[in-house]
Scaffold this active site. Structure first.
Site, PDB file in Angstrom:
ATOM      1  N   ARG A  17       0.706  -1.519   0.247  1.00 35.75           N
ATOM      2  CA  ARG A  17       0.277   0.221  -0.005  1.00 35.75           C
ATOM      3  C   ARG A  17       1.280   1.408  -0.056  1.00 35.75           C
ATOM      4  NH1 ARG A  17      -1.557   0.853   5.027  1.00 35.75           N
ATOM      5  NH2 ARG A  17      -1.683  -1.195   5.475  1.00 35.75           N
ATOM      6  N   TYR A  75      -1.123  -3.611  -6.725  1.00 35.84           N
ATOM      7  CA  TYR A  75      -1.701  -4.246  -5.438  1.00 35.84           C
ATOM      8  C   TYR A  75      -2.660  -3.979  -4.553  1.00 35.84           C
ATOM      9  CZ  TYR A  75      -0.419  -4.837  -0.584  1.00 35.84           C
ATOM     10  OH  TYR A  75      -0.146  -5.374   0.404  1.00 35.84           O
ATOM     11  N   GLY A  86      -4.336  -3.674  -1.157  1.00 29.97           N
ATOM     12  CA  GLY A  86      -5.268  -2.478  -0.696  1.00 29.97           C
ATOM     13  C   GLY A  86      -5.469  -1.328  -1.470  1.00 29.97           C
ATOM     14  N   LYS A 145      -9.871  -2.242   1.823  1.00 31.55           N
ATOM     15  CA  LYS A 145      -9.893  -1.294   2.553  1.00 31.55           C
ATOM     16  C   LYS A 145     -10.099   0.062   2.412  1.00 31.55           C
ATOM     17  CE  LYS A 145      -7.295  -3.386   5.594  1.00 31.55           C
ATOM     18  NZ  LYS A 145      -5.825  -4.219   5.135  1.00 31.55           N
ATOM     19  N   HIS A 151     -11.100  -2.235  11.502  1.00 32.68           N
ATOM     20  CA  HIS A 151      -9.468  -3.205  11.178  1.00 32.68           C
ATOM     21  C   HIS A 151      -9.177  -4.417  11.810  1.00 32.68           C
ATOM     22  CE1 HIS A 151      -5.109  -3.381   9.072  1.00 32.68           C
ATOM     23  NE2 HIS A 151      -5.883  -4.250   8.836  1.00 32.68           N
ATOM     24  N   SER A 158      -1.576  -3.846  10.160  1.00 29.25           N
ATOM     25  CA  SER A 158      -0.683  -4.233   9.081  1.00 29.25           C
ATOM     26  C   SER A 158       0.256  -5.304   9.645  1.00 29.25           C
ATOM     27  CB  SER A 158      -0.408  -3.425   7.944  1.00 29.25           C
ATOM     28  OG  SER A 158      -1.834  -2.630   7.541  1.00 29.25           O
ATOM     29  N   CYS A 162       1.138  -7.282  11.755  1.00 30.90           N
ATOM     30  CA  CYS A 162       1.377  -7.495  13.300  1.00 30.90           C
ATOM     31  C   CYS A 162      -0.148  -8.720  13.839  1.00 30.90           C
ATOM     32  CB  CYS A 162       0.501  -6.140  13.696  1.00 30.90           C
ATOM     33  SG  CYS A 162       1.877  -5.132  13.635  1.00 30.90           S
ATOM     34  N   GLY A 163      -0.084  -9.454  12.663  1.00 28.10           N
ATOM     35  CA  GLY A 163      -0.323 -11.157  13.264  1.00 28.10           C
ATOM     36  C   GLY A 163      -1.986 -11.305  13.227  1.00 28.10           C
ATOM     37  N   LYS A 164      -2.905 -10.561  12.243  1.00 24.09           N
ATOM     38  CA  LYS A 164      -4.306 -10.733  12.680  1.00 24.09           C
ATOM     39  C   LYS A 164      -5.078 -12.021  12.316  1.00 24.09           C
ATOM     40  CE  LYS A 164      -5.287  -6.997  10.819  1.00 24.09           C
ATOM     41  NZ  LYS A 164      -4.202  -6.766  10.569  1.00 24.09           N
ATOM     42  N   THR A 165      -4.184 -12.534  10.794  1.00 23.49           N
ATOM     43  CA  THR A 165      -4.703 -13.976  10.063  1.00 23.49           C
ATOM     44  C   THR A 165      -3.615 -14.924  10.904  1.00 23.49           C
ATOM     45  OG1 THR A 165      -4.293 -12.572   7.978  1.00 23.49           O
ATOM     46  CG2 THR A 165      -3.846 -14.518   8.273  1.00 23.49           C
ATOM     47  N   ASN A 166      -2.960 -14.951  11.417  1.00 22.55           N
ATOM     48  CA  ASN A 166      -2.004 -15.850  12.256  1.00 22.55           C
ATOM     49  C   ASN A 166      -3.550 -15.966  13.362  1.00 22.55           C
ATOM     50  OD1 ASN A 166       1.338 -17.291  11.887  1.00 22.55           O
ATOM     51  ND2 ASN A 166       0.170 -14.664  10.413  1.00 22.55           N
ATOM     52  N   ASP A 180      -9.575  -9.390   8.223  1.00 26.44           N
ATOM     53  CA  ASP A 180      -9.207  -8.418   8.272  1.00 26.44           C
ATOM     54  C   ASP A 180      -9.947  -7.196   8.945  1.00 26.44           C
ATOM     55  OD1 ASP A 180      -6.992  -7.120   7.801  1.00 26.44           O
ATOM     56  OD2 ASP A 180      -7.800  -6.678   5.695  1.00 26.44           O
ATOM     57  N   ASN A 182       6.936  -8.654   1.738  1.00 27.11           N
ATOM     58  CA  ASN A 182       4.848  -8.288   1.707  1.00 27.11           C
ATOM     59  C   ASN A 182       4.644  -9.659   0.259  1.00 27.11           C
ATOM     60  OD1 ASN A 182       2.947  -6.792   2.552  1.00 27.11           O
ATOM     61  ND2 ASN A 182       2.429  -5.882   1.040  1.00 27.11           N
ATOM     62  N   ARG A 238       2.783 -12.048  -0.699  1.00 28.70           N
ATOM     63  CA  ARG A 238       1.050 -12.558  -0.070  1.00 28.70           C
ATOM     64  C   ARG A 238       0.165 -13.815  -1.154  1.00 28.70           C
ATOM     65  NH1 ARG A 238      -1.166  -8.647   3.980  1.00 28.70           N
ATOM     66  NH2 ARG A 238      -0.076  -7.462   4.591  1.00 28.70           N
ATOM     67  N   ARG A 281       2.529  -4.439  17.423  1.00 26.61           N
ATOM     68  CA  ARG A 281       4.835  -4.561  17.386  1.00 26.61           C
ATOM     69  C   ARG A 281       5.236  -3.782  18.088  1.00 26.61           C
ATOM     70  NH1 ARG A 281       7.025  -8.247  13.389  1.00 26.61           N
ATOM     71  NH2 ARG A 281       5.347  -9.367  12.205  1.00 26.61           N
ATOM     72  N   GLY A 331       0.371 -20.292  17.997  1.00 28.60           N
ATOM     73  CA  GLY A 331      -0.995 -21.116  18.978  1.00 28.60           C
ATOM     74  C   GLY A 331      -0.389 -20.854  20.147  1.00 28.60           C
TER      75      GLY A 331
HETATM   76  P1  GTP Z   1      -2.301  -7.772   7.454  1.00 25.53           P
HETATM   77  O1  GTP Z   1      -2.513  -8.594   6.579  1.00 25.53           O
HETATM   78  O2  GTP Z   1      -1.376  -7.016   6.752  1.00 25.53           O
HETATM   79  O3  GTP Z   1      -3.668  -6.859   7.853  1.00 25.53           O
HETATM   80  O4  GTP Z   1      -1.753  -8.590   8.608  1.00 25.53           O
HETATM   81  P2  GTP Z   1      -2.385  -9.904   9.663  1.00 25.53           P
HETATM   82  O5  GTP Z   1      -2.567  -8.674  10.881  1.00 25.53           O
HETATM   83  O6  GTP Z   1      -2.911 -10.304   9.279  1.00 25.53           O
HETATM   84  O7  GTP Z   1      -0.313 -10.417  10.200  1.00 25.53           O
HETATM   85  P3  GTP Z   1       0.116 -11.776  10.289  1.00 25.53           P
HETATM   86  O8  GTP Z   1      -1.141 -12.190  10.953  1.00 25.53           O
HETATM   87  O9  GTP Z   1       0.296 -12.148   8.646  1.00 25.53           O
HETATM   88  O10 GTP Z   1       1.467 -11.561  10.368  1.00 25.53           O
HETATM   89  C1  GTP Z   1       2.492 -10.648   9.926  1.00 25.53           C
HETATM   90  C2  GTP Z   1       3.633 -10.948  10.851  1.00 25.53           C
HETATM   91  O11 GTP Z   1       4.302 -11.320  12.368  1.00 25.53           O
HETATM   92  C3  GTP Z   1       4.398 -12.936   9.690  1.00 25.53           C
HETATM   93  O12 GTP Z   1       5.493 -12.780   9.407  1.00 25.53           O
HETATM   94  C4  GTP Z   1       3.785 -13.475  11.577  1.00 25.53           C
HETATM   95  O13 GTP Z   1       4.743 -14.588  10.906  1.00 25.53           O
HETATM   96  C5  GTP Z   1       3.947 -12.494  12.363  1.00 25.53           C
HETATM   97  N1  GTP Z   1       3.140 -13.230  13.523  1.00 25.53           N
HETATM   98  C6  GTP Z   1       2.017 -13.166  13.784  1.00 25.53           C
HETATM   99  N2  GTP Z   1       1.617 -13.435  15.059  1.00 25.53           N
HETATM  100  C7  GTP Z   1       3.133 -13.691  15.574  1.00 25.53           C
HETATM  101  C8  GTP Z   1       2.749 -13.927  16.913  1.00 25.53           C
HETATM  102  O14 GTP Z   1       2.699 -13.706  17.423  1.00 25.53           O
HETATM  103  N3  GTP Z   1       4.772 -14.237  17.155  1.00 25.53           N
HETATM  104  C9  GTP Z   1       5.645 -13.515  16.284  1.00 25.53           C
HETATM  105  N4  GTP Z   1       6.127 -13.144  16.894  1.00 25.53           N
HETATM  106  N5  GTP Z   1       5.040 -12.805  14.917  1.00 25.53           N
HETATM  107  C10 GTP Z   1       3.671 -13.364  15.019  1.00 25.53           C
HETATM  108  C1  SPV Z   2      -3.104  -4.348   4.841  1.00 27.21           C
HETATM  109  O1  SPV Z   2      -2.189  -3.582   4.708  1.00 27.21           O
HETATM  110  O2  SPV Z   2      -3.320  -4.496   5.793  1.00 27.21           O
HETATM  111  C2  SPV Z   2      -3.405  -5.427   4.332  1.00 27.21           C
HETATM  112  C3  SPV Z   2      -2.922  -5.700   2.834  1.00 27.21           C
HETATM  113  O3  SPV Z   2      -4.328  -6.312   4.877  1.00 27.21           O
HETATM  114  S1  SPV Z   2      -4.743  -4.535   2.358  1.00 27.21           S
HETATM  115  O4  SPV Z   2      -5.207  -5.782   1.431  1.00 27.21           O
HETATM  116  O5  SPV Z   2      -3.336  -4.339   0.837  1.00 27.21           O
HETATM  117  O6  SPV Z   2      -4.223  -3.493   2.782  1.00 27.21           O
HETATM  118 MN    MN Z   3      -5.294  -5.926   6.936  1.00 25.61          MN
END
Ligand code: GTP
Ligand code: SPV
Ligand code: MN
Length: 589
Positions: A73, A201, A203, A210, A230, A252, A254-258, A277, A372, A374, A405, A499
């Site tokens: 973005r 790209y 977003g 977004k 978000h 972004s 910072c761990g949402k998907t995980n 997201d 970045n 994806r 973060r 986890g």
């Molecule tokens: P956007 O799609 O940009 O909104 O990102 P997101 O917030 O969904 O982040 P995502 O879960 O994809 O994690 C982003 C990065 O953070 C990845 O490289 C992960 O491996 C790392 N990460 C996620 N959860 C953790 C955690 O609990 N600990 C650590 N150390 N890293 C993490």
């Molecule tokens: C973010 O950057 O927070 C994302 C990817 O989830 S994007 O769709 O590019 O915004």
């Molecule tokens: Mn996002």
């Protein structure tokens, strides 16, 4: 007689001058054709848009390489064009709508020449949801058309739904010539219009995400009494089988998907995913907060994703229920024709290409995958999909989490004293910047509610709106902050994360259900160290103490920075949050 939709499409075509116009029906058969077009006809930088990957190991998967300048973005080129600059606020780039349209008209004149204009009718939200929105995006690249089909409910029925109405959500998108100097992502909130040129790209180009579902939807929510955030939406099932729904905002990458699809490290607990997201919140008749995910796909960060960190995502990526799955800007193992990224389970192969398609070895000192890079994949491929996913009313939320973060200072988990205190915690949140946007990575910035780049109006008004939403609820969720990213003196993460984060979520839901006590500190309530379940992990007392410890002396600098940030909103900034600020500031020596 042409409908308002047909007229609008015709007008945009007169400006952009595509060779042909194609109305998408959202079918799988059509997606297969578009993939073919992207492999054989359309080009970016002279190269095909899609490459077929190893279909045995990665069924229905394709690789996409973006234009090398178009990988994240671009917040500095993103504008929110309210007629009044004050409404956009200091948190947005602003241009007057007339001026913005003049500029975009110039840049869009003939921009689709030689290309196809795809007309994409789609819904954000389940079509039966009272909160769903009917939208149409125009684009000139198959990658965006297919991505939108994965991320949204696309189909012909949306055209019937729109019928003769003119208030559908409009998106005009062209990749132009990818020139960063001519790249703009502009929002016209009162017209429900997004106009984006020069970038393919995520977003910047998937305008339902977004641009509409956060920037414009947040403005609609402010006017109509709801919230667009978000945030992750997830259910946590405890060993007794009760499910507690929570949401979590994190900036972004910072761990949402995980978090949203974590495989619980604690026996008996199970996570059910609803969204990773975006969350739209409404207050239900019972006075509780309900959330829906307006999307149906993940646009997730590839690096770091593995069977160790996010096994459910690895399974999702190998699923084949929904065609296709896209990988953007990952590396490629040439011998096996598989995607590869840093942090994957297997080491790189002998014969590798980097994200731009150039030969790569690990000795180069560079990453094979763009940081970045994806994947775009359907949520219906997820083994942990909640059975409430398609519930048009959403799920009732018991806790809202704000994360970020932060290598220092911010504890592992803190509970707010009240809704207003929780809004203060969200508003003061900061996070170290990531590769999800083009800027210097690793710099601390204030990112309230993880919405700094996504709030489509003045954030001072947004904070007031949050406060007023709390007052309207009989039974508001509890608010928490979390931080998985504290590091030790060697720069290593102290908390194991992924986890293992269930151990923190367990404390959070136990607090929601009044099953555990906490320790009051000036910044909020933190767990007693023995209330964080630690069987099976090696986090000694002194380490856990470090990340749960609160020493207000350390907050001096942080509070000065928060004050500066709050002051940047001037008189509009809500008094309630200054009160919370003062309460804390008084306790700092
Ligand atoms: P956007 O799609 O940009 O909104 O990102 P997101 O917030 O969904 O982040 P995502 O879960 O994809 O994690 C982003 C990065 O953070 C990845 O490289 C992960 O491996 C790392 N990460 C996620 N959860 C953790 C955690 O609990 N600990 C650590 N150390 N890293 C993490
Ligand atoms: C973010 O950057 O927070 C994302 C990817 O989830 S994007 O769709 O590019 O915004
Ligand atoms: Mn996002």
């Amino acid at each position: 007689m042409a409908t308002p939709l047909e007229k609008w499409v015709e007008q945009q075509a007169q400006l952009t001058k595509p060779d042909r116009i194609y109305w998408c029906d959202g079918s799988e058969e059509e997606a297969r054709r578009l993939m073919q077009v992207g492999m054989e006809q359309e080009k970016i930088n002279g190269k095909p848009i899609f490459y077929l990957l190893n279909q045995e190991k990665w069924p229905v998967a394709y690789l996409h390489r973006s234009h090398p300048t178009d990988v994240a973005r671009t917040e500095h080129l993103t504008y929110v064009c309210h007629p009044d600059k004050e409404i956009a606020g200091p948190n947005n780039n602003w241009m007057h709508p007339d001026e913005a349209k003049k500029l975009l008209t110039r840049l869009s004149d003939g921009c689709m020449r030689g290309r196809t204009m795809y007309v994409l009718p789609y819904m954000m939200g389940h079509p039966e949801s009272p909160f769903a929105k009917a939208c149409v995006q125009l684009t000139d690249v198959s990658y965006v058309a297919v991505s939108m089909r994965i991320m949204t409910r696309m189909g012909k029925t949306v055209i019937e739904k729109i019928g003769n109405r003119d208030d559908f959500v409009k998106g005009l998108h062209s990749v132009g010539d990818f020139d960063p100097e001519k790249r703009f992502i502009m929002h016209f909130p009162d017209e429900h219009l997004v106009w984006s040129v020069g970038s393919g790209y995520g977003g910047n180009a998937l305008l339902g995400k977004k641009c509409f579902s956060l920037r414009i939807a947040s403005w609609l929510g402010y006017q109509e009494g709801w919230l667009a955030e978000h945030m992750v939406i997830m259910g946590i099932e405890d060993p007794q089988g009760n499910i507690t729904y929570i949401t979590a905002a994190m900036p972004s990458a910072c761990g949402k998907t995980n978090l949203a699809m974590m495989e619980s490290a604690l026996p008996g607990y199970k996570i059910w995913t609803i969204g990773d997201d975006i969350a739209w919140f409404h207050i239900g008749d019972d006075g509780r907060l309900y959330a829906i995910n307006p999307e149906i796909g993940f646009f997730g960060v590839a690096p770091g994703t593995s069977m160790k960190t996010n096994p459910n995502m690895m399974r999702t990526l190998k699923g084949k229920n929904f065609y296709p799955t896209l990988f953007t800007n990952t590396g490629l193992n040439v011998d096996t024709n598989e995607p590869w990224w840093e942090g994957m389970d297997d080491p790189p192969g002998k014969n590798m290409l980097d994200w731009q398609g150039n030969p790569w070895t690990s000795e180069s000192g560079k990453n094979a995958a763009h940081p970045n890079s994806r994947f775009t994949v359907s949520i219906y491929n997820t083994p942990c999909l909640s059975k409430e996913f398609d519930n048009p009313d959403g799920v009732p939320i018991s806790a809202v989490i704000f994360g970020g973060r932060r290598t220092k200072l911010i504890p592992l988990v803190v509970e707010a004293f009240s809704w207003e205190h929780g809004v203060f915690m969200g508003a003061r949140s900061g996070s170290e910047t990531t590769a999800a946007a083009i800027h210097k990575v690793g710099v601390l910035r204030r990112d309230p509610m993880a919405m700094l780049p996504f709030c489509g109006y003045n954030m001072a008004d947004y904070f007031s709106h949050w406060i007023s939403m709390g007052r309207k609820m009989k039974n508001p969720p509890k608010i928490f902050t979390v931080n998985w990213f504290r590091t030790d003196e060697n720069g290593k993460f102290i908390w194991p994360g992924f986890g293992e984060n269930i151990r923190v979520l367990k404390w959070i839901i136990d607090r929601v259900h009044n099953k555990v006590s906490g320790r009051e500190t000036p910044i909020g309530i933190v767990p007693h160290i023995n209330d964080i379940e630690r069987t099976g992990i090696d986090v000694p007392d002194e380490k856990l103490k470090t990340i749960l410890d609160v020493d207000v002396k350390d907050w001096k600098e942080e509070l000065e920075d928060i004050k500066k940030f709050f002051e940047s909103f001037g008189k509009r900034f809500p008094e309630e949050l200054w009160k919370e600020y003062e309460k804390l500031n008084r306790q700092v020596p």
